[in-house]
Scaffold this motif. Structure first.
Motif, PDB file in Angstrom:
ATOM      1  N   ILE A 280      -2.638 -22.746 -45.250  1.00 54.85           N
ATOM      2  CA  ILE A 280      -3.535 -21.861 -44.920  1.00 54.85           C
ATOM      3  C   ILE A 280      -3.799 -20.353 -45.648  1.00 54.85           C
ATOM      4  N   ARG A 281      -4.973 -20.282 -46.093  1.00 56.70           N
ATOM      5  CA  ARG A 281      -5.449 -19.104 -46.903  1.00 56.70           C
ATOM      6  C   ARG A 281      -5.937 -18.035 -45.695  1.00 56.70           C
ATOM      7  N   LEU A 282      -5.474 -16.868 -46.164  1.00 53.02           N
ATOM      8  CA  LEU A 282      -5.969 -15.692 -45.146  1.00 53.02           C
ATOM      9  C   LEU A 282      -6.515 -14.548 -45.772  1.00 53.02           C
ATOM     10  N   ASP A 283      -7.547 -14.205 -45.736  1.00 48.24           N
ATOM     11  CA  ASP A 283      -8.331 -13.255 -46.469  1.00 48.24           C
ATOM     12  C   ASP A 283      -8.396 -11.981 -45.474  1.00 48.24           C
ATOM     13  N   VAL A 284      -7.717 -10.914 -46.130  1.00 44.55           N
ATOM     14  CA  VAL A 284      -7.350  -9.614 -45.305  1.00 44.55           C
ATOM     15  C   VAL A 284      -7.807  -8.441 -45.706  1.00 44.55           C
ATOM     16  N   ALA A 285      -8.063  -7.397 -44.796  1.00 43.85           N
ATOM     17  CA  ALA A 285      -8.563  -5.952 -45.029  1.00 43.85           C
ATOM     18  C   ALA A 285      -7.562  -5.133 -44.307  1.00 43.85           C
ATOM     19  N   TYR A 286      -7.107  -4.014 -44.942  1.00 48.02           N
ATOM     20  CA  TYR A 286      -6.495  -2.947 -43.902  1.00 48.02           C
ATOM     21  C   TYR A 286      -6.751  -1.453 -44.493  1.00 48.02           C
ATOM     22  N   ASP A 287      -6.406  -0.584 -43.710  1.00 46.71           N
ATOM     23  CA  ASP A 287      -6.360   0.750 -43.889  1.00 46.71           C
ATOM     24  C   ASP A 287      -4.955   0.995 -44.151  1.00 46.71           C
ATOM     25  N   GLY A 288      -4.526   1.494 -45.271  1.00 46.27           N
ATOM     26  CA  GLY A 288      -3.302   1.771 -45.725  1.00 46.27           C
ATOM     27  C   GLY A 288      -2.353   2.864 -45.085  1.00 46.27           C
ATOM     28  N   ARG A 289      -3.282   3.654 -44.525  1.00 47.52           N
ATOM     29  CA  ARG A 289      -2.873   5.002 -44.331  1.00 47.52           C
ATOM     30  C   ARG A 289      -1.332   5.090 -43.626  1.00 47.52           C
ATOM     31  N   GLU A 290      -1.463   4.183 -42.625  1.00 50.33           N
ATOM     32  CA  GLU A 290      -0.279   4.231 -41.609  1.00 50.33           C
ATOM     33  C   GLU A 290       0.806   3.080 -41.927  1.00 50.33           C
ATOM     34  N   PHE A 291       0.716   2.541 -42.845  1.00 51.60           N
ATOM     35  CA  PHE A 291       1.797   1.389 -43.644  1.00 51.60           C
ATOM     36  C   PHE A 291       2.680   1.752 -44.551  1.00 51.60           C
ATOM     37  N   SER A 292       3.721   1.288 -44.481  1.00 51.23           N
ATOM     38  CA  SER A 292       4.836   1.526 -45.505  1.00 51.23           C
ATOM     39  C   SER A 292       4.509   0.475 -46.677  1.00 51.23           C
ATOM     40  N   GLY A 293       3.305   0.208 -47.133  1.00 52.50           N
ATOM     41  CA  GLY A 293       3.065  -0.824 -48.017  1.00 52.50           C
ATOM     42  C   GLY A 293       3.033  -2.340 -47.381  1.00 52.50           C
ATOM     43  N   TRP A 294       2.640  -3.265 -48.074  1.00 54.92           N
ATOM     44  CA  TRP A 294       2.556  -4.597 -47.728  1.00 54.92           C
ATOM     45  C   TRP A 294       3.843  -5.233 -47.098  1.00 54.92           C
ATOM     46  N   ALA A 295       4.823  -5.392 -48.018  1.00 50.33           N
ATOM     47  CA  ALA A 295       5.943  -6.022 -47.569  1.00 50.33           C
ATOM     48  C   ALA A 295       6.856  -5.712 -46.414  1.00 50.33           C
ATOM     49  N   ARG A 296       7.447  -6.622 -45.833  1.00 52.36           N
ATOM     50  CA  ARG A 296       8.279  -6.480 -44.802  1.00 52.36           C
ATOM     51  C   ARG A 296       9.578  -5.376 -45.336  1.00 52.36           C
ATOM     52  N   GLN A 297      10.025  -4.527 -44.575  1.00 52.58           N
ATOM     53  CA  GLN A 297      10.917  -3.758 -44.833  1.00 52.58           C
ATOM     54  C   GLN A 297      12.046  -3.487 -43.582  1.00 52.58           C
ATOM     55  N   LYS A 298      13.000  -2.663 -43.853  1.00 55.87           N
ATOM     56  CA  LYS A 298      13.795  -2.360 -42.791  1.00 55.87           C
ATOM     57  C   LYS A 298      13.350  -2.236 -41.613  1.00 55.87           C
ATOM     58  N   GLU A 299      14.179  -2.179 -40.549  1.00 55.29           N
ATOM     59  CA  GLU A 299      13.849  -2.146 -39.272  1.00 55.29           C
ATOM     60  C   GLU A 299      12.917  -0.756 -38.986  1.00 55.29           C
ATOM     61  N   GLY A 300      12.139  -0.648 -38.521  1.00 59.02           N
ATOM     62  CA  GLY A 300      11.290   1.005 -38.216  1.00 59.02           C
ATOM     63  C   GLY A 300      10.199   1.251 -38.961  1.00 59.02           C
TER      64      GLY A 300
END
Length: 277
Positions: A4-24
């Motif tokens: 399944i292809r997902l087309d995605v949009a986001y406001d990045g200000r409150e994110f620590s980037g795209w990729a999963r990282q450590k807890e928290g």
């Protein structure tokens, strides 16, 4: 399984980037994967593959990812999945479209180019408060013609080591297809940056170099000289992430996907510098 292809949009200000990282650490991938697990009622979290792993604070309106789901799960949920994701996801990230991907589609390796925009204002009063999360304020007047002259010397296939944060085992050779600046009617300067792929911090470093040209601190030929040296230059500043937006990812016709995947996995090389090795 069905891809399944997902087309995605986001406001990045409150994110620590795209990729999963450590807890928290809050990430775009984490939010979407967790939402998929809940709405699909799965014990295991579906894993996304993305076209471009954006850094902390970077926005997207044209991000692309894919996920592999069992046929029966997709058949059961496909009619209502988009709306259910909208109800589950936080307001700063949206899945805009869901579609069955054609054979050999890979969100990362099938892409033929990614296009980013970077937005800057040189207004003496600063950035519009309503746009401050998406526009960088540069406290010097900027010459768009000089910046475009500098940009032309960076186009083509090069080793962009001077503008990238090196990653072990990864090449920094890229083909920069488009790099140009315009001043919009509202006075904001907008750079369009398009390449087959980008290495870490590449767009923000290129913008930083051209801002030095635009405000008169460096001549237009300086960014190309830095590029030719193939080593990091301390004078090249990595500008802040909030002015950067991933606008679009392009893919070839379906019948060319398999060939594109193979080509993308090949590690590119360039001839050594004159007088070297």
């Amino acid at each position: 399984m069905v891809r399944i292809r997902l087309d995605v949009a986001y406001d990045g200000r409150e994110f620590s980037g795209w990729a999963r990282q450590k807890e928290g650490q809050r990430t775009v991938q984490g939010e979407i994967e967790d939402a998929l697990r809940v709405v699909l009622r799965r014990d295991e979290t579906p894993e996304l593959t993305v076209a471009g792993r954006t850094d902390a604070g970077v926005h997207a309106r044209g991000q692309v990812a894919h996920v592999d789901l069992p046929d029966e799960v997709w058949a059961e949920h496909r009619a209502h999945l988009l709306r259910r994701l909208a109800g589950r996801l936080p307001m700063d990230v949206r899945v805009l479209r869901l579609s069955e991907a054609p054979p050999h589609f890979d969100a990362r390796f099938s892409a033929v180019w990614r296009r980013y925009s970077y937005r800057v204002t040189d207004h003496p009063g600063g950035a519009d408060p309503l746009l401050r999360g998406h526009v960088l304020w540069h406290n010097w007047p900027l010459d768009v013609d000089a910046m475009n002259e500098a940009a032309r010397g960076l186009l083509g296939e090069h080793d962009f080591a001077a503008y990238c944060k090196k990653r072990e085992g990864a090449t920094t050779i890229r083909t920069l297809q488009r790099l140009e600046w315009v001043r919009r009617e509202d006075g904001i300067l907008e750079a369009t940056v398009q390449a087959d792929a980008f290495c870490h911090n590449m767009v923000r470093s290129l913008v930083g170099a051209m801002l030095f040209v635009g405000d008169g601190h460096r001549p237009p030929e300086w960014p190309a000289k830095v590029l030719a040296a193939r080593v990091r230059d301390s004078a090249v500043h990595v500008v802040r992430p909030h002015g950067l937006t991933l606008e679009q990812v392009a893919y070839p016709p379906d019948e060319e996907l398999a060939a594109r995947n193979r080509a993308s996995r090949n590690k590119r090389t360039l001839p050594p510098l004159p007088g070297c090795c």
